[in-house]
Design a protein around this motif. Structure first.
Motif, PDB file in Angstrom:
ATOM      1  N   SER A   8       0.497  -0.742   0.154  1.00 43.65           N
ATOM      2  CA  SER A   8      -0.280   0.069   0.557  1.00 43.65           C
ATOM      3  C   SER A   8       0.763   1.170   0.213  1.00 43.65           C
ATOM      4  CB  SER A   8      -0.435   0.284   0.798  1.00 43.65           C
ATOM      5  OG  SER A   8      -0.200  -0.291   2.913  1.00 43.65           O
ATOM      6  N   ARG A   9       1.975   0.976  -0.157  1.00 45.01           N
ATOM      7  CA  ARG A   9       2.806   2.211   0.240  1.00 45.01           C
ATOM      8  C   ARG A   9       3.690   2.384  -1.074  1.00 45.01           C
ATOM      9  NH1 ARG A   9       2.533   4.525   5.062  1.00 45.01           N
ATOM     10  NH2 ARG A   9       2.234   3.230   6.232  1.00 45.01           N
ATOM     11  N   SER A  10       3.413   3.994  -1.443  1.00 45.49           N
ATOM     12  CA  SER A  10       4.187   4.398  -2.758  1.00 45.49           C
ATOM     13  C   SER A  10       5.308   5.091  -2.719  1.00 45.49           C
ATOM     14  CB  SER A  10       2.985   4.642  -3.857  1.00 45.49           C
ATOM     15  OG  SER A  10       3.681   5.490  -5.139  1.00 45.49           O
ATOM     16  N   GLU A  83      -1.200  16.166  -4.063  1.00 43.64           N
ATOM     17  CA  GLU A  83      -0.310  15.169  -4.642  1.00 43.64           C
ATOM     18  C   GLU A  83      -0.163  14.306  -3.286  1.00 43.64           C
ATOM     19  OE1 GLU A  83       3.321  15.647  -7.542  1.00 43.64           O
ATOM     20  OE2 GLU A  83       3.880  15.974  -5.138  1.00 43.64           O
ATOM     21  N   LEU A  84       0.312  12.892  -3.354  1.00 43.53           N
ATOM     22  CA  LEU A  84       0.092  11.948  -1.935  1.00 43.53           C
ATOM     23  C   LEU A  84       1.349  11.513  -1.557  1.00 43.53           C
ATOM     24  CD1 LEU A  84      -1.885  10.808   0.259  1.00 43.53           C
ATOM     25  CD2 LEU A  84      -2.532   9.652  -1.555  1.00 43.53           C
ATOM     26  N   ASP A  85       1.959  11.178  -1.116  1.00 42.14           N
ATOM     27  CA  ASP A  85       3.486  10.542  -0.201  1.00 42.14           C
ATOM     28  C   ASP A  85       2.444   9.515   0.102  1.00 42.14           C
ATOM     29  OD1 ASP A  85       5.150  12.476  -2.432  1.00 42.14           O
ATOM     30  OD2 ASP A  85       5.638  13.531  -0.564  1.00 42.14           O
ATOM     31  N   ARG A  86       3.086   7.724  -0.133  1.00 45.38           N
ATOM     32  CA  ARG A  86       2.844   7.420   0.743  1.00 45.38           C
ATOM     33  C   ARG A  86       2.155   6.038   1.066  1.00 45.38           C
ATOM     34  NH1 ARG A  86       4.616   8.430   6.591  1.00 45.38           N
ATOM     35  NH2 ARG A  86       3.888   6.653   6.741  1.00 45.38           N
ATOM     36  N   LEU A  87       0.993   6.461  -0.570  1.00 44.77           N
ATOM     37  CA  LEU A  87       0.275   4.659  -0.580  1.00 44.77           C
ATOM     38  C   LEU A  87      -0.030   5.301  -2.632  1.00 44.77           C
ATOM     39  CD1 LEU A  87      -2.884   6.391   1.424  1.00 44.77           C
ATOM     40  CD2 LEU A  87      -0.998   4.274   2.116  1.00 44.77           C
ATOM     41  N   THR A  88      -0.202   4.193  -2.752  1.00 42.65           N
ATOM     42  CA  THR A  88      -0.689   4.284  -4.074  1.00 42.65           C
ATOM     43  C   THR A  88      -1.942   4.160  -4.657  1.00 42.65           C
ATOM     44  OG1 THR A  88      -1.747   1.512  -3.553  1.00 42.65           O
ATOM     45  CG2 THR A  88       0.832   1.269  -3.975  1.00 42.65           C
ATOM     46  N   ARG A  89      -2.284   4.696  -5.556  1.00 43.59           N
ATOM     47  CA  ARG A  89      -3.424   5.437  -6.202  1.00 43.59           C
ATOM     48  C   ARG A  89      -5.464   4.427  -5.389  1.00 43.59           C
ATOM     49  NH1 ARG A  89      -5.857   9.199  -8.918  1.00 43.59           N
ATOM     50  NH2 ARG A  89      -3.448   9.449  -9.908  1.00 43.59           N
ATOM     51  N   GLU A  90      -4.216   3.156  -5.584  1.00 39.85           N
ATOM     52  CA  GLU A  90      -5.542   1.846  -5.644  1.00 39.85           C
ATOM     53  C   GLU A  90      -5.365   2.540  -4.163  1.00 39.85           C
ATOM     54  OE1 GLU A  90      -2.414   1.358  -6.945  1.00 39.85           O
ATOM     55  OE2 GLU A  90      -3.349   1.289  -8.906  1.00 39.85           O
ATOM     56  N   GLU A  91      -4.719   2.079  -3.002  1.00 44.05           N
ATOM     57  CA  GLU A  91      -5.176   2.110  -1.728  1.00 44.05           C
ATOM     58  C   GLU A  91      -5.984   3.634  -1.098  1.00 44.05           C
ATOM     59  OE1 GLU A  91      -5.638   1.164   2.217  1.00 44.05           O
ATOM     60  OE2 GLU A  91      -4.911  -0.130   0.674  1.00 44.05           O
ATOM     61  N   ALA A  92      -5.256   4.300  -1.848  1.00 39.27           N
ATOM     62  CA  ALA A  92      -5.835   5.880  -1.337  1.00 39.27           C
ATOM     63  C   ALA A  92      -7.796   6.117  -2.383  1.00 39.27           C
ATOM     64  CB  ALA A  92      -4.952   7.169  -2.093  1.00 39.27           C
ATOM     65  N   GLU A  93      -7.244   5.252  -3.216  1.00 39.12           N
ATOM     66  CA  GLU A  93      -9.186   5.193  -3.771  1.00 39.12           C
ATOM     67  C   GLU A  93      -9.504   4.397  -2.969  1.00 39.12           C
ATOM     68  OE1 GLU A  93     -10.209   6.503  -6.769  1.00 39.12           O
ATOM     69  OE2 GLU A  93      -8.915   7.992  -7.434  1.00 39.12           O
ATOM     70  N   ARG A  94      -9.139   3.434  -2.310  1.00 39.79           N
ATOM     71  CA  ARG A  94     -10.273   2.252  -1.399  1.00 39.79           C
ATOM     72  C   ARG A  94     -10.339   3.441  -0.088  1.00 39.79           C
ATOM     73  NH1 ARG A  94      -9.614   0.060   3.236  1.00 39.79           N
ATOM     74  NH2 ARG A  94      -6.998  -0.097   3.245  1.00 39.79           N
ATOM     75  N   ARG A  95      -9.349   3.782   0.446  1.00 37.38           N
ATOM     76  CA  ARG A  95      -9.871   4.454   1.691  1.00 37.38           C
ATOM     77  C   ARG A  95     -10.521   5.814   1.828  1.00 37.38           C
ATOM     78  NH1 ARG A  95      -3.472   4.353   5.416  1.00 37.38           N
ATOM     79  NH2 ARG A  95      -3.401   2.640   4.744  1.00 37.38           N
ATOM     80  N   LEU A  96     -10.104   6.940  -0.007  1.00 39.00           N
ATOM     81  CA  LEU A  96     -11.962   7.424   0.079  1.00 39.00           C
ATOM     82  C   LEU A  96     -12.875   6.921   0.060  1.00 39.00           C
ATOM     83  CD1 LEU A  96      -9.664   9.480  -2.399  1.00 39.00           C
ATOM     84  CD2 LEU A  96     -10.493  10.203  -0.143  1.00 39.00           C
ATOM     85  N   SER A  97     -12.756   5.458  -0.633  1.00 43.56           N
ATOM     86  CA  SER A  97     -14.175   5.518  -0.698  1.00 43.56           C
ATOM     87  C   SER A  97     -14.718   5.036   0.694  1.00 43.56           C
ATOM     88  CB  SER A  97     -14.458   3.744  -1.562  1.00 43.56           C
ATOM     89  OG  SER A  97     -14.032   4.202  -2.771  1.00 43.56           O
ATOM     90  N   SER A  98     -14.566   4.285   1.743  1.00 41.00           N
ATOM     91  CA  SER A  98     -14.843   4.124   2.725  1.00 41.00           C
ATOM     92  C   SER A  98     -15.403   5.273   3.697  1.00 41.00           C
ATOM     93  CB  SER A  98     -13.343   3.294   3.554  1.00 41.00           C
ATOM     94  OG  SER A  98     -12.923   2.495   2.962  1.00 41.00           O
TER      95      SER A  98
END
Length: 103
Positions: A8-10, A83-98
């Motif tokens: 989950s880290r980018s 711009e976001l450090d430390r997360l992948t796009r997929e993980e960020a999208e999942r957390r935003l959906s939650s």
């Protein structure tokens, strides 16, 4: 021993699009908005207060520190790129959906 990167880290910053509604009753992630996300923030759009609240809301929702987020475009507009450090796009999208409001 080779280092193992957490899935989950980018190491490359991710850019996400947001449509921001300032001056809302409460701050929240509303949901998808085209290819980005719609969020509401309580702060008024003056002297950078709304941008600060955008960063704070996103940091809390995404589980990262405010230092991991930067508004890189749209400082004075409703449409922003963060711009976001430390997360992948997929993980960020999942957390935003939650974090979406479920009415």
């Amino acid at each position: 021993m080779p280092s193992v990167e957490h899935p989950s880290r980018s190491s490359t910053p991710v850019r996400l699009r947001f449509r921001v509604t300032p001056g809302a009753r409460s701050s929240e992630v509303v949901g998808r908005y085209g290819d980005g996300w719609k969020i509401r923030v309580h702060a008024a759009p003056e002297r950078g207060r709304a941008n600060e609240e955008v960063v704070s809301l996103l940091a809390e929702t995404l589980g990262v520190t405010p230092r991991d987020l930067r508004v890189v475009a749209g400082h004075t507009a409703r449409d922003k790129i963060v711009e976001l450090d430390r997360l992948t796009r997929e993980e960020a999208e999942r957390r935003l959906s939650s974090g979406e409001e479920h009415a």
